[in-house]
Enzyme design. Structure first.
Site: not given
Length: 350
Positions: A58, A118
């Protein structure tokens, strides 16, 4: 139908299945510039069958710095821009847990294969939606549970499946680390999907699932901290014709992270860092101890990377070692435990 029509349909089908990877390297785009992404990229760059061609953050400046450090040709200040990059075949997602669902869907809608850290999402419903979209679009999607692909774990599973030590009776595993408390840290921040279970407890829970399958009963207790997530927990599960399992995880107390399987005729001990093991010790009644080992001089992600490369080159949209059903079952177990404890993430509020 003409010969040429059949030929071009077959070629299109083969390309859709990912057979392109047999002729050139698999081109990776990396979402995130954090610690896990750094380790993953270091191992990707060692692979002869993969190339890292893009990175996104970002913060454009962070993406540029990461790209410069690792010699990556494309850097982006938005995740969407990376997913839209035509040079990218597969997206690796190493963002915080709370972003996994959005990032997976974004990459899949952009027709990219996906390897997502995960937990693949925060909820069963999100995981099911991701895998359904991947299947619909004939794209590879896998949860990056690297532990499943270590050679030592494969060998231990073989011992359990063959019952060479008799039936398993008891299983115990800990994953307890000490992370200095900071309410803004992703492990303590509920809005980021924090908590011991979702980040470290997933490993012993997954190992029990790999070795023994779906438990018949599961329950647990936890200590909920000031930020509303489980700082530590204890989980017990049982199998009608299998072992009893005792699992502990924590982000406030560090301990040796070991796993132990007690069988009718001996024990298997997977040493410290059982989730990325280099060896296990087998103690069989009446016999000298035996060691099974597989050492490596990398970060340990190469086994997972090789599985992804093999699956995509063979046109498979999921790994036989860690399937969509495996991921969804894991999410069901964790979601059920969290709901027992009253830990509900924002995405679950309808």
């Amino acid at each position: 139908m003409s010969y040429h029509s059949c030929y071009f349909m077959l070629m299109a089908s083969n390309l859709a299945k990912g057979y392109f990877a047999m002729n050139r390297k698999l081109r990776w785009g990396v979402l995130s510039t954090g610690n896990i992404a750094t380790l993953m990229v270091q191992d990707l760059l060692r692979s002869q069958n993969s190339d890292v061609v893009a990175v996104a953050s970002r913060s454009k400046s962070k993406a540029d710095a990461f790209a410069h450090k690792f010699g990556i040709s494309n850097s982006f200040g938005s995740y969407q821009a990376l997913c839209d990059c035509k040079e990218v075949d597969i997206v690796y997602i190493g963002t915080p847990h709370s972003e996994h669902f959005e990032n997976c869907m974004m990459a899949l809608y952009a027709n990219k294969h996906v390897l997502c850290e995960k937990p693949i999402t925060l909820t069963v419903e999100q995981a099911t939606e991701c895998y359904s979209l991947a299947k619909q679009k004939n794209l590879f999607l896998m949860e990056a549970l690297w532990m499943r692909f270590f050679p030592v774990i494969k060998k231990v599973k073989g011992l359990i499946d063959s019952e060479s030590l008799g039936r398993a009776k008891k299983f115990s595993a800990n994953f307890c680390i000490h992370i200095p408390f900071d309410p803004a840290h992703r492990l303590y921040d509920k809005s980021l999907g924090g908590g011991a279970l979702m980040d470290v407890g997933i490993y012993p829970l997954t190992l029990s699932q790999i070795l023994f399958g779906q438990p018949d009963t599961i329950k647990g207790t936890c200590d909920i901290g000031s930020t509303g997530v489980d700082f530590s927990n204890v989980i017990e599960s049982t199998y009608v014709n299998g072992p009893t399992c005792a699992i502990r995880s924590s982000i406030v107390n560090g301990e040796p992270n070991i796993a132990r399987i007690e069988c009718e005729q001996g024990t298997i001990n997977i040493g410290d860092c059982f989730f990325c093991p280099t060896n296990a010790i087998i103690e069989k009644e009446g016999c000298a101890s035996e060691e099974i080992s597989h050492y490596h001089d990398t970060n340990g992600y190469e086994f997972e990377i090789q599985e992804v490369e093999n699956c995509i080159s063979q046109g498979r949209i999921e790994s036989e070692l860690w399937t969509a059903n495996d991921s969804i079952l894991n999410m069901m177990l964790m979601q059920g435990l969290r709901h027992q404890w009253g830990i509900i993430y924002a995405d679950e509020l309808f």
